[in-house]
Design a protein around this motif. Sequence first.
Motif, PDB file in Angstrom:
ATOM      1  N   ALA A   1       3.521   1.102   5.734  1.00  0.00           N
ATOM      2  CA  ALA A   1       2.156   1.358   5.276  1.00  0.00           C
ATOM      3  C   ALA A   1       2.045   1.183   3.764  1.00  0.00           C
ATOM      4  CB  ALA A   1       1.724   2.763   5.676  1.00  0.00           C
ATOM      5  N   LEU A   2       3.048   1.640   3.035  1.00  0.00           N
ATOM      6  CA  LEU A   2       3.050   1.473   1.578  1.00  0.00           C
ATOM      7  C   LEU A   2       3.105  -0.005   1.210  1.00  0.00           C
ATOM      8  CD1 LEU A   2       3.192   2.792  -1.232  1.00  0.00           C
ATOM      9  CD2 LEU A   2       5.670   2.825  -0.964  1.00  0.00           C
ATOM     10  N   LEU A   3       3.934  -0.759   1.908  1.00  0.00           N
ATOM     11  CA  LEU A   3       4.024  -2.199   1.661  1.00  0.00           C
ATOM     12  C   LEU A   3       2.694  -2.880   1.961  1.00  0.00           C
ATOM     13  CD1 LEU A   3       5.996  -4.734   1.203  1.00  0.00           C
ATOM     14  CD2 LEU A   3       5.849  -4.891   3.679  1.00  0.00           C
ATOM     15  N   ALA A   4       2.076  -2.515   3.072  1.00  0.00           N
ATOM     16  CA  ALA A   4       0.811  -3.152   3.456  1.00  0.00           C
ATOM     17  C   ALA A   4      -0.294  -2.852   2.452  1.00  0.00           C
ATOM     18  CB  ALA A   4       0.396  -2.686   4.855  1.00  0.00           C
ATOM     19  N   THR A   5      -0.416  -1.600   2.041  1.00  0.00           N
ATOM     20  CA  THR A   5      -1.480  -1.280   1.085  1.00  0.00           C
ATOM     21  C   THR A   5      -1.211  -1.909  -0.271  1.00  0.00           C
ATOM     22  OG1 THR A   5      -0.425   0.825   0.527  1.00  0.00           O
ATOM     23  CG2 THR A   5      -2.143   0.865   2.214  1.00  0.00           C
ATOM     24  N   GLY A   6       0.041  -1.970  -0.672  1.00  0.00           N
ATOM     25  CA  GLY A   6       0.364  -2.602  -1.950  1.00  0.00           C
ATOM     26  C   GLY A   6       0.172  -4.100  -1.933  1.00  0.00           C
TER      27      GLY A   6
ATOM     28  N   GLY B   1      -9.360  -1.087  -4.336  1.00  0.00           N
ATOM     29  CA  GLY B   1     -10.183  -0.706  -3.199  1.00  0.00           C
ATOM     30  C   GLY B   1     -10.653  -1.860  -2.336  1.00  0.00           C
ATOM     31  N   GLY B   2     -10.247  -3.076  -2.670  1.00  0.00           N
ATOM     32  CA  GLY B   2     -10.670  -4.242  -1.894  1.00  0.00           C
ATOM     33  C   GLY B   2      -9.495  -5.153  -1.591  1.00  0.00           C
ATOM     34  N   PHE B   3      -9.796  -6.232  -0.895  1.00  0.00           N
ATOM     35  CA  PHE B   3      -8.760  -7.200  -0.536  1.00  0.00           C
ATOM     36  C   PHE B   3      -8.222  -7.872  -1.791  1.00  0.00           C
ATOM     37  CE2 PHE B   3      -7.640 -11.517   1.159  1.00  0.00           C
ATOM     38  CZ  PHE B   3      -6.507 -11.108   1.847  1.00  0.00           C
ATOM     39  N   ALA B   4      -6.910  -8.017  -1.883  1.00  0.00           N
ATOM     40  CA  ALA B   4      -6.278  -8.562  -3.086  1.00  0.00           C
ATOM     41  C   ALA B   4      -6.283 -10.084  -3.126  1.00  0.00           C
ATOM     42  CB  ALA B   4      -4.842  -8.060  -3.188  1.00  0.00           C
ATOM     43  N   GLY B   5      -6.690 -10.729  -2.076  1.00  0.00           N
ATOM     44  CA  GLY B   5      -6.634 -12.186  -2.029  1.00  0.00           C
ATOM     45  C   GLY B   5      -5.408 -12.624  -1.245  1.00  0.00           C
ATOM     46  N   TRP B   6      -5.312 -13.928  -0.981  1.00  0.00           N
ATOM     47  CA  TRP B   6      -4.239 -14.418  -0.124  1.00  0.00           C
ATOM     48  C   TRP B   6      -2.936 -14.674  -0.855  1.00  0.00           C
ATOM     49  CZ3 TRP B   6      -4.434 -13.734   4.773  1.00  0.00           C
ATOM     50  CH2 TRP B   6      -5.662 -13.627   5.401  1.00  0.00           C
ATOM     51  N   ALA B   7      -2.944 -14.854  -2.161  1.00  0.00           N
ATOM     52  CA  ALA B   7      -1.718 -15.190  -2.887  1.00  0.00           C
ATOM     53  C   ALA B   7      -0.696 -14.056  -2.811  1.00  0.00           C
ATOM     54  CB  ALA B   7      -2.038 -15.511  -4.345  1.00  0.00           C
ATOM     55  N   ARG B   8      -1.134 -12.832  -2.979  1.00  0.00           N
ATOM     56  CA  ARG B   8      -0.204 -11.705  -2.972  1.00  0.00           C
ATOM     57  C   ARG B   8       0.441 -11.492  -1.605  1.00  0.00           C
ATOM     58  NH1 ARG B   8      -2.140  -5.987  -5.027  1.00  0.00           N
ATOM     59  NH2 ARG B   8      -2.497  -7.198  -6.898  1.00  0.00           N
TER      60      ARG B   8
END
Length: 104
Positions: A49-54, A60-67
């Motif tokens: 869960a920590l990996l997924a949220t990071g 508070g939003g989607f980080a984009g596809w690159a990360r």
Amino acid sequence: MSATVAMILALAVGTYAFRLVGPALHGRVELPARVQELLSAAAVVLLTALLATGALTEGGGFAGWARPIGVLVGGVLAWRKAPFVVVVLGAAGTAAVLRAFGMA
């Protein structure tokens, strides 16, 4: 003493107490095998869960596809037992190249 300082001190004392409990109770408390299995599974779930949220969120939003793609590349390299430096540079390099091509 301000409330912030008091809370920091309380958290410090609590953290230190948790660190002392392990060695103090070692050998005195025996956990059943089922509880040990559940605790191991809970640790994996928490880290996932920590990996997924990071990897997926920023501000508070989607980080984009690159990360997430960079994290995926790093995970594959780690799974293939690549050296740590290669894992980190591969993940960071993938994310950087994708961002350079406009895939935020």
